[in-house]
Design a protein around this motif. Structure first.
Motif, mmCIF file in Angstrom:
data_model
loop_
_atom_site.group_PDB
_atom_site.id
_atom_site.type_symbol
_atom_site.label_atom_id
_atom_site.label_comp_id
_atom_site.label_asym_id
_atom_site.label_seq_id
_atom_site.Cartn_x
_atom_site.Cartn_y
_atom_site.Cartn_z
ATOM 1 N N GLN A 129 41.514 52.331 38.528
ATOM 2 C CA GLN A 129 40.977 51.310 37.627
ATOM 3 C C GLN A 129 40.316 50.164 38.392
ATOM 4 O O GLN A 129 39.255 49.673 38.013
ATOM 5 C CB GLN A 129 42.103 50.766 36.732
ATOM 6 C CG GLN A 129 42.703 51.789 35.792
ATOM 7 C CD GLN A 129 41.654 52.499 34.964
ATOM 8 O OE1 GLN A 129 40.937 51.868 34.182
ATOM 9 N NE2 GLN A 129 41.534 53.801 35.125
ATOM 10 N N VAL A 130 40.938 49.750 39.470
ATOM 11 C CA VAL A 130 40.356 48.665 40.280
ATOM 12 C C VAL A 130 39.127 49.168 41.021
ATOM 13 O O VAL A 130 38.108 48.478 41.115
ATOM 14 C CB VAL A 130 41.402 48.104 41.259
ATOM 15 C CG1 VAL A 130 40.766 47.084 42.206
ATOM 16 C CG2 VAL A 130 42.554 47.457 40.490
ATOM 17 N N ALA A 131 39.208 50.389 41.551
ATOM 18 C CA ALA A 131 38.082 50.942 42.297
ATOM 19 C C ALA A 131 36.844 51.105 41.421
ATOM 20 O O ALA A 131 35.710 50.919 41.880
ATOM 21 C CB ALA A 131 38.470 52.293 42.899
ATOM 22 N N LEU A 132 37.052 51.453 40.165
ATOM 23 C CA LEU A 132 35.931 51.629 39.242
ATOM 24 C C LEU A 132 35.483 50.324 38.604
ATOM 25 O O LEU A 132 34.542 50.313 37.806
ATOM 26 C CB LEU A 132 36.314 52.631 38.147
ATOM 27 C CG LEU A 132 36.568 54.063 38.625
ATOM 28 C CD1 LEU A 132 37.115 54.921 37.487
ATOM 29 C CD2 LEU A 132 35.290 54.681 39.192
ATOM 30 N N GLY A 133 36.165 49.233 38.934
ATOM 31 C CA GLY A 133 35.792 47.938 38.385
ATOM 32 C C GLY A 133 36.180 47.743 36.946
ATOM 33 O O GLY A 133 35.665 46.847 36.267
ATOM 34 N N ALA A 134 37.114 48.558 36.442
ATOM 35 C CA ALA A 134 37.521 48.452 35.042
ATOM 36 C C ALA A 134 38.599 47.402 34.827
ATOM 37 O O ALA A 134 38.759 46.895 33.712
ATOM 38 C CB ALA A 134 38.023 49.806 34.544
ATOM 39 N N HIS A 135 39.343 47.068 35.886
ATOM 40 C CA HIS A 135 40.450 46.119 35.750
ATOM 41 C C HIS A 135 40.617 45.303 37.026
ATOM 42 O O HIS A 135 40.227 45.731 38.116
ATOM 43 C CB HIS A 135 41.768 46.856 35.468
ATOM 44 C CG HIS A 135 41.882 47.393 34.086
ATOM 45 N ND1 HIS A 135 42.186 46.589 33.005
ATOM 46 C CD2 HIS A 135 41.728 48.648 33.597
ATOM 47 C CE1 HIS A 135 42.218 47.327 31.906
ATOM 48 N NE2 HIS A 135 41.940 48.580 32.241
ATOM 49 N N TYR A 136 41.215 44.130 36.859
ATOM 50 C CA TYR A 136 41.661 43.337 37.997
ATOM 51 C C TYR A 136 43.000 43.903 38.476
ATOM 52 O O TYR A 136 43.734 44.532 37.701
ATOM 53 C CB TYR A 136 41.859 41.873 37.593
ATOM 54 C CG TYR A 136 40.655 41.211 36.990
ATOM 55 C CD1 TYR A 136 39.520 40.944 37.747
ATOM 56 C CD2 TYR A 136 40.659 40.820 35.645
ATOM 57 C CE1 TYR A 136 38.417 40.308 37.186
ATOM 58 C CE2 TYR A 136 39.563 40.185 35.070
ATOM 59 C CZ TYR A 136 38.447 39.938 35.844
ATOM 60 O OH TYR A 136 37.370 39.315 35.288
ATOM 61 N N PRO A 137 43.341 43.674 39.732
ATOM 62 C CA PRO A 137 44.651 44.144 40.222
ATOM 63 C C PRO A 137 45.826 43.638 39.394
ATOM 64 O O PRO A 137 46.797 44.374 39.179
ATOM 65 C CB PRO A 137 44.696 43.595 41.657
ATOM 66 C CG PRO A 137 43.259 43.565 42.079
ATOM 67 C CD PRO A 137 42.511 43.148 40.836
ATOM 68 N N THR A 138 45.757 42.402 38.914
ATOM 69 C CA THR A 138 46.867 41.892 38.107
ATOM 70 C C THR A 138 46.924 42.548 36.728
ATOM 71 O O THR A 138 47.981 42.593 36.108
ATOM 72 C CB THR A 138 46.771 40.365 37.954
ATOM 73 O OG1 THR A 138 45.418 39.986 37.655
ATOM 74 C CG2 THR A 138 47.209 39.654 39.242
ATOM 75 N N ASP A 139 45.805 43.072 36.246
ATOM 76 C CA ASP A 139 45.826 43.865 35.007
ATOM 77 C C ASP A 139 46.650 45.129 35.211
ATOM 78 O O ASP A 139 47.418 45.543 34.338
ATOM 79 C CB ASP A 139 44.405 44.275 34.598
ATOM 80 C CG ASP A 139 43.524 43.099 34.255
ATOM 81 O OD1 ASP A 139 44.060 42.037 33.885
ATOM 82 O OD2 ASP A 139 42.289 43.242 34.376
ATOM 83 N N VAL A 140 46.445 45.724 36.383
ATOM 84 C CA VAL A 140 47.181 46.946 36.719
ATOM 85 C C VAL A 140 48.677 46.663 36.809
ATOM 86 O O VAL A 140 49.505 47.429 36.294
ATOM 87 C CB VAL A 140 46.657 47.514 38.053
ATOM 88 C CG1 VAL A 140 47.571 48.612 38.567
ATOM 89 C CG2 VAL A 140 45.232 48.021 37.890
ATOM 90 N N LEU A 141 49.032 45.560 37.454
ATOM 91 C CA LEU A 141 50.440 45.178 37.551
ATOM 92 C C LEU A 141 51.030 44.964 36.161
ATOM 93 O O LEU A 141 52.162 45.383 35.878
ATOM 94 C CB LEU A 141 50.585 43.916 38.390
ATOM 95 C CG LEU A 141 52.003 43.343 38.532
ATOM 96 C CD1 LEU A 141 52.942 44.375 39.153
ATOM 97 C CD2 LEU A 141 51.983 42.054 39.352
ATOM 98 N N GLY A 142 50.268 44.326 35.287
ATOM 99 C CA GLY A 142 50.738 44.116 33.924
ATOM 100 C C GLY A 142 50.954 45.411 33.169
ATOM 101 O O GLY A 142 51.929 45.574 32.435
ATOM 102 N N GLY A 143 50.039 46.383 33.360
ATOM 103 C CA GLY A 143 50.198 47.679 32.707
ATOM 104 C C GLY A 143 51.406 48.437 33.232
ATOM 105 O O GLY A 143 52.135 49.066 32.467
#
Length: 236
Positions: free
Chosen positions: A179-193
């Protein structure tokens, strides 16, 4: 009359630890949501890790990222859920099959509701980003599979907890990277998910066990008690 009880989807030995981890994960989800509510730019932690762009990764790794991202899209997610449910039924674990649908579904629904509530965006006002639903989905599915494996293998508290957290970490890291590599999310979005899945799945597993126990014990026991009472009245 009720027969042998079905195996719990949340092993008793893991309930305490996973309950604590789930509570801490929920706090992280709330804290990050409050911190980044209404934001449209990466935070300090995000910039420290990587600034998401549309071309953060190039071939051949971009193809890997796209393939991983597909697993969180409706078609890919449906394939994984159907495969997981089928596996649970073949192993005669109906509770686990219910948890696949309920746990994964609630994790995704929770992430979707939080996106609208927090209102954080990326690459435009229409792209709600916090928390990452893709990451929540794959992490939740990995948690369910790990819980099933823990029960099947009869692992204790330490080994079971390590297996469950390792599965969640691998799945979350893989989807989060994509998700971060594709620019779809910030790293903290990933942590939240990731934390959303950690909070939702154990709670859902507990509810599935509690509901299944009530349904199996209650209706089956009451007629027996009623027949016994009737027998006592006849003998008198």
């Amino acid at each position: 009359m009720t027969g042998r009880a079905a195996p719990a989807v949340l092993p008793p030995a893991l309930r305490g630890w996973l309950g604590l981890i789930g509570a801490l994960a929920a706090l992280v989800v709330v804290a990050l949501g409050v911190l980044y509510a209404g934001h449209s730019e990466p935070g300090r932690v995000d910039r420290w890790i990587i600034r998401p762009t549309a071309d953060s990764v190039r071939p051949p790794w971009r193809h890997v990222a796209l393939a991983t991202d597909f697993l969180g899209e409706p078609a890919g997610a449906a394939m994984l859920v159907v495969a997981a449910v089928t596996g649970c039924l073949l192993l005669r674990r109906p509770r686990a099959a219910v948890l696949v649908v309920a746990g994964v579904g609630l994790a995704v629904v929770t992430a979707t509701l939080l996106k609208s509530l927090v209102g954080r965006t990326i690459h435009g006002d229409g792209n709600l980003s916090y928390p990452s639903g893709h990451t929540a989905f794959l992490t939740a599915l990995a948690l369910v599979v790990a819980l099933l494996a823990t029960g099947r293998l009869g692992l204790g508290r330490t080994a079971g907890t390590v297996l469950v957290l390792a599965a969640a970490l691998v799945a979350g890291a893989a989807m989060g990277w994509a998700q971060v590599a594709l620019g779809a999310h910030y790293p903290t979005d990933v942590l939240g998910g990731w934390c959303t899945a950690l909070a939702v799945v154990p709670a859902t597993a507990w509810l599935v066990d509690r509901t299944a126990d009530r349904l199996s014990d209650g209706p089956a026991d009451r007629p027996v008690e009623g027949m016994a009472d009737a027998g006592r009245r006849v003998r008198r």
